[in-house]
Design a protein around this motif. Structure first.
Motif, mmCIF file in Angstrom:
data_model
loop_
_atom_site.group_PDB
_atom_site.id
_atom_site.type_symbol
_atom_site.label_atom_id
_atom_site.label_comp_id
_atom_site.label_asym_id
_atom_site.label_seq_id
_atom_site.Cartn_x
_atom_site.Cartn_y
_atom_site.Cartn_z
ATOM 1 N N GLY A 71 0.856 -1.147 0.028
ATOM 2 C CA GLY A 71 -0.007 0.030 0.128
ATOM 3 C C GLY A 71 0.595 1.235 0.039
ATOM 4 O O GLY A 71 0.577 2.372 -0.633
ATOM 5 N N ILE A 72 2.020 1.075 0.806
ATOM 6 C CA ILE A 72 2.978 2.268 1.030
ATOM 7 C C ILE A 72 3.381 2.791 -0.541
ATOM 8 O O ILE A 72 3.361 3.796 -1.235
ATOM 9 C CB ILE A 72 4.064 2.072 1.919
ATOM 10 N N LEU A 73 3.967 1.481 -1.115
ATOM 11 C CA LEU A 73 4.513 1.695 -2.458
ATOM 12 C C LEU A 73 3.254 2.114 -3.713
ATOM 13 O O LEU A 73 3.834 3.042 -4.299
ATOM 14 C CB LEU A 73 5.079 0.267 -2.908
ATOM 15 N N ALA A 74 2.247 1.583 -3.667
ATOM 16 C CA ALA A 74 1.112 2.074 -4.202
ATOM 17 C C ALA A 74 0.848 3.581 -4.087
ATOM 18 O O ALA A 74 0.620 4.388 -5.099
ATOM 19 C CB ALA A 74 -0.329 1.261 -3.959
ATOM 20 N N GLY A 75 0.834 4.110 -3.062
ATOM 21 C CA GLY A 75 0.720 5.454 -2.692
ATOM 22 C C GLY A 75 1.726 6.342 -3.164
ATOM 23 O O GLY A 75 1.442 7.471 -3.786
ATOM 24 N N ILE A 76 3.010 5.892 -2.949
ATOM 25 C CA ILE A 76 4.219 6.488 -3.451
ATOM 26 C C ILE A 76 3.951 6.597 -5.260
ATOM 27 O O ILE A 76 4.349 7.773 -5.630
ATOM 28 C CB ILE A 76 5.529 5.896 -3.353
ATOM 29 N N VAL A 77 3.798 5.595 -6.001
ATOM 30 C CA VAL A 77 3.438 5.631 -7.211
ATOM 31 C C VAL A 77 2.262 6.474 -7.739
ATOM 32 O O VAL A 77 2.426 7.202 -8.486
ATOM 33 C CB VAL A 77 3.140 4.280 -7.747
ATOM 34 N N GLY A 78 1.241 6.502 -6.682
ATOM 35 C CA GLY A 78 0.017 7.437 -6.951
ATOM 36 C C GLY A 78 0.710 8.781 -7.099
ATOM 37 O O GLY A 78 0.005 9.688 -7.719
ATOM 38 N N ILE A 79 1.462 9.154 -6.034
ATOM 39 C CA ILE A 79 1.804 10.570 -5.928
ATOM 40 C C ILE A 79 2.622 10.981 -7.165
ATOM 41 O O ILE A 79 2.668 12.023 -7.360
ATOM 42 C CB ILE A 79 2.393 10.718 -4.486
ATOM 43 N N LEU A 80 3.818 10.195 -7.362
ATOM 44 C CA LEU A 80 4.808 10.627 -8.382
ATOM 45 C C LEU A 80 4.148 10.465 -9.792
ATOM 46 O O LEU A 80 4.512 11.483 -10.627
ATOM 47 C CB LEU A 80 5.839 9.288 -8.290
ATOM 48 N N PHE A 81 3.211 9.758 -9.933
ATOM 49 C CA PHE A 81 2.470 9.678 -11.192
ATOM 50 C C PHE A 81 1.078 9.677 -11.053
ATOM 51 O O PHE A 81 0.225 8.760 -11.340
ATOM 52 C CB PHE A 81 2.730 8.452 -12.022
ATOM 53 N N PRO A 82 0.353 11.090 -10.694
ATOM 54 C CA PRO A 82 -1.025 10.918 -10.532
ATOM 55 C C PRO A 82 -1.831 10.842 -11.934
ATOM 56 O O PRO A 82 -1.266 11.276 -12.802
ATOM 57 C CB PRO A 82 -1.007 12.469 -9.897
ATOM 58 N N PRO A 83 -3.137 10.344 -11.571
ATOM 59 C CA PRO A 83 -4.093 10.483 -12.738
ATOM 60 C C PRO A 83 -4.357 11.768 -13.034
ATOM 61 O O PRO A 83 -4.350 12.887 -12.422
ATOM 62 C CB PRO A 83 -5.114 9.726 -12.110
ATOM 63 N N ALA A 84 -4.781 12.075 -14.453
ATOM 64 C CA ALA A 84 -4.820 13.155 -14.953
ATOM 65 C C ALA A 84 -5.927 14.033 -14.186
ATOM 66 O O ALA A 84 -7.128 13.589 -13.899
ATOM 67 C CB ALA A 84 -5.354 13.051 -16.258
ATOM 68 N N GLY A 85 -5.670 15.112 -13.843
ATOM 69 C CA GLY A 85 -6.864 16.040 -13.372
ATOM 70 C C GLY A 85 -7.024 15.825 -11.982
ATOM 71 O O GLY A 85 -7.676 16.305 -11.085
ATOM 72 N N VAL A 86 -6.202 14.983 -11.241
ATOM 73 C CA VAL A 86 -6.187 14.749 -9.619
ATOM 74 C C VAL A 86 -5.041 15.106 -9.082
ATOM 75 O O VAL A 86 -3.968 14.936 -9.233
ATOM 76 C CB VAL A 86 -6.589 12.941 -9.455
ATOM 77 N N ASP A 87 -5.337 15.976 -7.907
ATOM 78 C CA ASP A 87 -4.131 16.458 -6.849
ATOM 79 C C ASP A 87 -4.159 15.431 -5.818
ATOM 80 O O ASP A 87 -4.720 15.467 -4.657
ATOM 81 C CB ASP A 87 -4.434 17.991 -6.584
ATOM 82 N N LEU A 88 -3.107 14.461 -5.849
ATOM 83 C CA LEU A 88 -2.849 13.731 -4.894
ATOM 84 C C LEU A 88 -2.095 14.272 -3.690
ATOM 85 O O LEU A 88 -0.958 14.789 -4.006
ATOM 86 C CB LEU A 88 -2.571 12.110 -5.092
ATOM 87 N N ARG A 89 -2.115 14.016 -2.243
ATOM 88 C CA ARG A 89 -1.305 14.577 -1.192
ATOM 89 C C ARG A 89 -0.846 13.313 -0.522
ATOM 90 O O ARG A 89 -0.965 12.270 -0.789
ATOM 91 C CB ARG A 89 -2.248 15.354 -0.353
ATOM 92 N N LEU A 90 0.111 13.952 0.520
ATOM 93 C CA LEU A 90 0.726 12.602 1.158
ATOM 94 C C LEU A 90 -0.383 11.824 1.867
ATOM 95 O O LEU A 90 0.244 10.655 2.234
ATOM 96 C CB LEU A 90 1.883 13.307 2.204
#
Length: 170
Positions: A71-90
């Motif tokens: 889950g941590i790795l998935a969260g890091i990938v999500g922050i580094l490569f966010p889906p278009a138009g989505v602002d992901l935070r820590l």
């Protein structure tokens, strides 16, 4: 703190007599668990639960850790490569870590509930031969007293190992 002692006895009569002796030694019946092969009637003895028979707790712990890391790795990938138009935070890392840990614990516990307890491998042969395994959780200060009691009152019992600590749940 309690320690788990393991003994094997030849039959249910010996197991029942050992339970009676342990009750007289002030070991609560809820701290005595019996495991036998299928088809052997336990005649009122406290049968081991799924927690004692399987690797459920170990599987759940492993799934919790592995799922949390995934889950941590998935969260890091999500922050580094966010889906278009989505602002992901820590906080995304925290949410995915918790979700991964919960999912990992659930999946691992489902699998581990069907896996025999690895701590009981030593006793598989004796159980298959018809002997009865007794798991007795005793206060750590009384381990030697209980071993001496069993040795003196039950020469037919095979003394065995002791776990340094017992799991909190079973």
């Amino acid at each position: 703190m309690r320690r788990r002692l393991y003994f094997t006895v030849p039959d249910t009569a010996s197991a029942q007599q050992m339970v009676n002796d342990l009750l007289l030694a002030r070991i609560d019946e809820g701290h005595m668990h019996v495991l036998a092969r299928d088809g052997i009637p336990l005649d009122g003895l406290h049968e081991a639960s799924i927690l004692q028979k399987s690797d459920l707790i170990h599987g759940m712990e492993s799934g919790l850790v592995i799922g949390g890391i995934a889950g941590i790795l998935a969260g890091i990938v999500g922050i580094l490569f966010p889906p278009a138009g989505v602002d992901l935070r820590l906080v995304t890392i925290l949410v995915t870590a918790l979700a991964g840990a919960a999912f990992g614990a659930w999946v691992s516990s489902m699998i581990a509930s069907s896996v025999p307890n690895s701590r009981l491998k030593t006793y598989e042969k004796a159980i298959e031969q018809g002997r009865i395994l007794m798991m007795v959780d005793v206060p750590s200060g009384r381990v030697d007293d209980i071993r001496k009691l069993i040795a003196s009152r039950h020469p037919e019992a095979s003394t065995s190992n002791m776990e340094p600590t017992i799991p909190a749940f079973p």
